[in-house]
Design a protein around this motif. Sequence first.
Motif, PDB file in Angstrom:
ATOM      1  N   LYS A 145      21.019  22.442   9.361  1.00 33.71           N
ATOM      2  CA  LYS A 145      20.697  21.052   9.701  1.00 33.71           C
ATOM      3  C   LYS A 145      19.828  20.420   8.625  1.00 33.71           C
ATOM      4  CE  LYS A 145      16.786  22.843  12.282  1.00 33.71           C
ATOM      5  NZ  LYS A 145      17.102  24.242  11.874  1.00 33.71           N
ATOM      6  N   THR A 146      19.722  19.112   8.715  1.00 34.60           N
ATOM      7  CA  THR A 146      18.826  18.336   7.858  1.00 34.60           C
ATOM      8  C   THR A 146      17.929  17.490   8.746  1.00 34.60           C
ATOM      9  OG1 THR A 146      20.373  18.220   6.003  1.00 34.60           O
ATOM     10  CG2 THR A 146      18.669  16.530   6.107  1.00 34.60           C
ATOM     11  N   VAL A 147      16.635  17.648   8.571  1.00 37.53           N
ATOM     12  CA  VAL A 147      15.670  16.812   9.270  1.00 37.53           C
ATOM     13  C   VAL A 147      15.224  15.736   8.283  1.00 37.53           C
ATOM     14  CG1 VAL A 147      13.524  16.733  10.585  1.00 37.53           C
ATOM     15  CG2 VAL A 147      14.908  18.818  10.593  1.00 37.53           C
ATOM     16  N   TRP A 148      15.298  14.482   8.695  1.00 39.66           N
ATOM     17  CA  TRP A 148      14.969  13.389   7.785  1.00 39.66           C
ATOM     18  C   TRP A 148      13.923  12.469   8.393  1.00 39.66           C
ATOM     19  CZ3 TRP A 148      15.651   8.574   9.835  1.00 39.66           C
ATOM     20  CH2 TRP A 148      16.527   8.469  10.930  1.00 39.66           C
ATOM     21  N   ALA A 149      13.233  11.773   7.521  1.00 43.37           N
ATOM     22  CA  ALA A 149      12.255  10.782   7.959  1.00 43.37           C
ATOM     23  C   ALA A 149      12.222   9.659   6.932  1.00 43.37           C
ATOM     24  CB  ALA A 149      10.871  11.406   8.103  1.00 43.37           C
ATOM     25  N   THR A 150      11.994   8.437   7.392  1.00 43.92           N
ATOM     26  CA  THR A 150      11.871   7.302   6.480  1.00 43.92           C
ATOM     27  C   THR A 150      10.480   6.693   6.613  1.00 43.92           C
ATOM     28  OG1 THR A 150      12.803   5.754   8.103  1.00 43.92           O
ATOM     29  CG2 THR A 150      14.325   6.757   6.522  1.00 43.92           C
ATOM     30  N   LEU A 151      10.002   6.169   5.499  1.00 43.72           N
ATOM     31  CA  LEU A 151       8.711   5.492   5.451  1.00 43.72           C
ATOM     32  C   LEU A 151       8.901   4.122   4.815  1.00 43.72           C
ATOM     33  CD1 LEU A 151       6.630   8.462   4.035  1.00 43.72           C
ATOM     34  CD2 LEU A 151       6.424   7.576   6.347  1.00 43.72           C
ATOM     35  N   LYS A 152       8.219   3.132   5.311  1.00 43.65           N
ATOM     36  CA  LYS A 152       8.267   1.820   4.682  1.00 43.65           C
ATOM     37  C   LYS A 152       7.428   1.851   3.405  1.00 43.65           C
ATOM     38  CE  LYS A 152       9.080  -0.892   8.868  1.00 43.65           C
ATOM     39  NZ  LYS A 152       8.613  -2.012   9.727  1.00 43.65           N
ATOM     40  N   THR A 153       7.899   1.151   2.375  1.00 46.55           N
ATOM     41  CA  THR A 153       7.196   1.167   1.090  1.00 46.55           C
ATOM     42  C   THR A 153       6.836  -0.249   0.650  1.00 46.55           C
ATOM     43  OG1 THR A 153       9.302   1.123  -0.109  1.00 46.55           O
ATOM     44  CG2 THR A 153       8.351   3.275   0.353  1.00 46.55           C
ATOM     45  N   PRO A 154       5.860  -0.876   1.302  1.00 45.92           N
ATOM     46  CA  PRO A 154       5.476  -2.231   0.905  1.00 45.92           C
ATOM     47  C   PRO A 154       4.662  -2.275  -0.370  1.00 45.92           C
ATOM     48  CG  PRO A 154       4.054  -1.456   2.655  1.00 45.92           C
ATOM     49  CD  PRO A 154       5.110  -0.408   2.465  1.00 45.92           C
ATOM     50  N   GLY A 213       3.474  19.509  14.282  1.00 47.57           N
ATOM     51  CA  GLY A 213       4.123  18.978  13.090  1.00 47.57           C
ATOM     52  C   GLY A 213       4.953  17.736  13.331  1.00 47.57           C
ATOM     53  N   LEU A 214       5.880  17.816  14.275  1.00 44.11           N
ATOM     54  CA  LEU A 214       6.756  16.671  14.531  1.00 44.11           C
ATOM     55  C   LEU A 214       6.013  15.521  15.223  1.00 44.11           C
ATOM     56  CD1 LEU A 214      10.179  18.266  15.511  1.00 44.11           C
ATOM     57  CD2 LEU A 214       9.528  17.135  13.382  1.00 44.11           C
ATOM     58  N   LEU A 215       4.923  15.828  15.927  1.00 44.60           N
ATOM     59  CA  LEU A 215       4.103  14.757  16.485  1.00 44.60           C
ATOM     60  C   LEU A 215       3.513  13.914  15.358  1.00 44.60           C
ATOM     61  CD1 LEU A 215       2.079  16.360  19.435  1.00 44.60           C
ATOM     62  CD2 LEU A 215       3.693  14.452  19.570  1.00 44.60           C
ATOM     63  N   LEU A 216       3.064  14.596  14.286  1.00 45.07           N
ATOM     64  CA  LEU A 216       2.526  13.886  13.134  1.00 45.07           C
ATOM     65  C   LEU A 216       3.618  13.076  12.442  1.00 45.07           C
ATOM     66  CD1 LEU A 216       0.191  16.618  11.601  1.00 45.07           C
ATOM     67  CD2 LEU A 216      -0.511  14.472  12.658  1.00 45.07           C
ATOM     68  N   VAL A 217       4.799  13.696  12.283  1.00 50.14           N
ATOM     69  CA  VAL A 217       5.911  12.993  11.644  1.00 50.14           C
ATOM     70  C   VAL A 217       6.267  11.752  12.441  1.00 50.14           C
ATOM     71  CG1 VAL A 217       8.358  13.151  11.042  1.00 50.14           C
ATOM     72  CG2 VAL A 217       6.825  15.063  10.536  1.00 50.14           C
ATOM     73  N   GLU A 218       6.354  11.897  13.756  1.00 51.50           N
ATOM     74  CA  GLU A 218       6.707  10.770  14.622  1.00 51.50           C
ATOM     75  C   GLU A 218       5.668   9.659  14.541  1.00 51.50           C
ATOM     76  OE1 GLU A 218       6.805  11.276  19.048  1.00 51.50           O
ATOM     77  OE2 GLU A 218       8.933  10.858  18.749  1.00 51.50           O
ATOM     78  N   ALA A 219       4.398  10.038  14.378  1.00 49.51           N
ATOM     79  CA  ALA A 219       3.327   9.044  14.324  1.00 49.51           C
ATOM     80  C   ALA A 219       3.294   8.298  12.994  1.00 49.51           C
ATOM     81  CB  ALA A 219       1.978   9.735  14.558  1.00 49.51           C
ATOM     82  N   VAL A 220       3.654   8.987  11.913  1.00 49.84           N
ATOM     83  CA  VAL A 220       3.522   8.404  10.568  1.00 49.84           C
ATOM     84  C   VAL A 220       4.804   7.725  10.112  1.00 49.84           C
ATOM     85  CG1 VAL A 220       3.152   8.961   8.132  1.00 49.84           C
ATOM     86  CG2 VAL A 220       1.725  10.025   9.885  1.00 49.84           C
ATOM     87  N   ALA A 221       5.960   8.324  10.394  1.00 45.38           N
ATOM     88  CA  ALA A 221       7.230   7.836   9.849  1.00 45.38           C
ATOM     89  C   ALA A 221       7.699   6.553  10.538  1.00 45.38           C
ATOM     90  CB  ALA A 221       8.297   8.913   9.985  1.00 45.38           C
ATOM     91  N   HIS A 222       8.486   5.789   9.808  1.00 40.75           N
ATOM     92  CA  HIS A 222       9.142   4.602  10.381  1.00 40.75           C
ATOM     93  C   HIS A 222      10.216   5.050  11.369  1.00 40.75           C
ATOM     94  CE1 HIS A 222      11.118   0.794  10.796  1.00 40.75           C
ATOM     95  NE2 HIS A 222      12.198   1.176  10.143  1.00 40.75           N
ATOM     96  N   GLN A 223      11.028   6.026  10.940  1.00 44.09           N
ATOM     97  CA  GLN A 223      12.027   6.659  11.798  1.00 44.09           C
ATOM     98  C   GLN A 223      12.183   8.104  11.353  1.00 44.09           C
ATOM     99  OE1 GLN A 223      15.471   4.062  11.068  1.00 44.09           O
ATOM    100  NE2 GLN A 223      15.299   3.296  13.153  1.00 44.09           N
ATOM    101  N   TRP A 224      12.700   8.943  12.253  1.00 44.91           N
ATOM    102  CA  TRP A 224      13.032  10.304  11.865  1.00 44.91           C
ATOM    103  C   TRP A 224      14.169  10.790  12.744  1.00 44.91           C
ATOM    104  CZ3 TRP A 224      12.825  15.032  14.491  1.00 44.91           C
ATOM    105  CH2 TRP A 224      12.263  14.985  15.778  1.00 44.91           C
ATOM    106  N   GLY A 225      14.839  11.850  12.305  1.00 42.06           N
ATOM    107  CA  GLY A 225      15.952  12.378  13.087  1.00 42.06           C
ATOM    108  C   GLY A 225      16.459  13.683  12.496  1.00 42.06           C
ATOM    109  N   VAL A 226      17.504  14.202  13.143  1.00 38.82           N
ATOM    110  CA  VAL A 226      18.120  15.463  12.725  1.00 38.82           C
ATOM    111  C   VAL A 226      19.623  15.260  12.688  1.00 38.82           C
ATOM    112  CG1 VAL A 226      18.225  17.960  13.120  1.00 38.82           C
ATOM    113  CG2 VAL A 226      16.311  16.634  14.037  1.00 38.82           C
ATOM    114  N   GLU A 227      20.269  15.838  11.691  1.00 41.25           N
ATOM    115  CA  GLU A 227      21.716  15.744  11.603  1.00 41.25           C
ATOM    116  C   GLU A 227      22.290  17.040  11.045  1.00 41.25           C
ATOM    117  OE1 GLU A 227      21.886  13.346   7.346  1.00 41.25           O
ATOM    118  OE2 GLU A 227      21.667  12.223   9.221  1.00 41.25           O
TER     119      GLU A 227
END
Length: 216
Positions: A125-134, A103-117
């Motif tokens: 906790k909250t797991v977050w991911a960002t994607l670029k939206t061109p 799961g997280l391998l896919l997230v890491e491959a697709v997302a611009h950034q991701w992390g946990v806080e």
Amino acid sequence: MGEPYEVGFRLGRRRSSVPRARALLHAVLGSWGVAGDVVDEAELVLSELVTNALRVRVPKDRQVGVRIVWLVEDRLLRLEVSDAGAGWPEVQVPEEGETHGRGLLLVEAVAHQWGVEKREGGIGKTVWATLKTPNCVAEAAEREIAAVTVRAGQCVRVWGTWHGVRSVSGEWRPSGGGAVVLVLDDGPALRVPAAEPLTVRNGTAPSRAGEGAVPG
């Protein structure tokens, strides 16, 4: 920086919550005007984050929280999934032939950034991911969207006139349905089903004079 688009909801701890999260995400992004491959990528990332959150051991009554934020000027879509479980997820490299743990391998491959806080205002906790939206399209001046995607600062047409929206509250129930409460700049608060279509536009509500208001 402009006001971000934002919506949040909660999901029950059941398998059906994964496709439900995808469906809600698709509806939200469509109403915001987010288009292109980013929609498919967002659905993949959110599916993996929700799936991971559902596997965490937590008390039975704890739900999974989802928050979707579009930072328009930054051209970033932020997806957040919160759970009340202990421990932080880590990327794992599964052995050849294993069907889980990617799961997280896919997230890491697709997302611009991701992390946990640490989760704000609660345990877990909250797991977050960002994607670029061109690939985004401009919003129409006036459009119809689901009530759950209305946000503060917009204007909504009800009772025959335009009203500014001061705040929005309400959540999806785990069993489905749910309601949204819109606090308006004048008149009573409006409570409507979350999926009900409402006509909205950005900007300040015009003067009521001459609009021919229809009594509620």
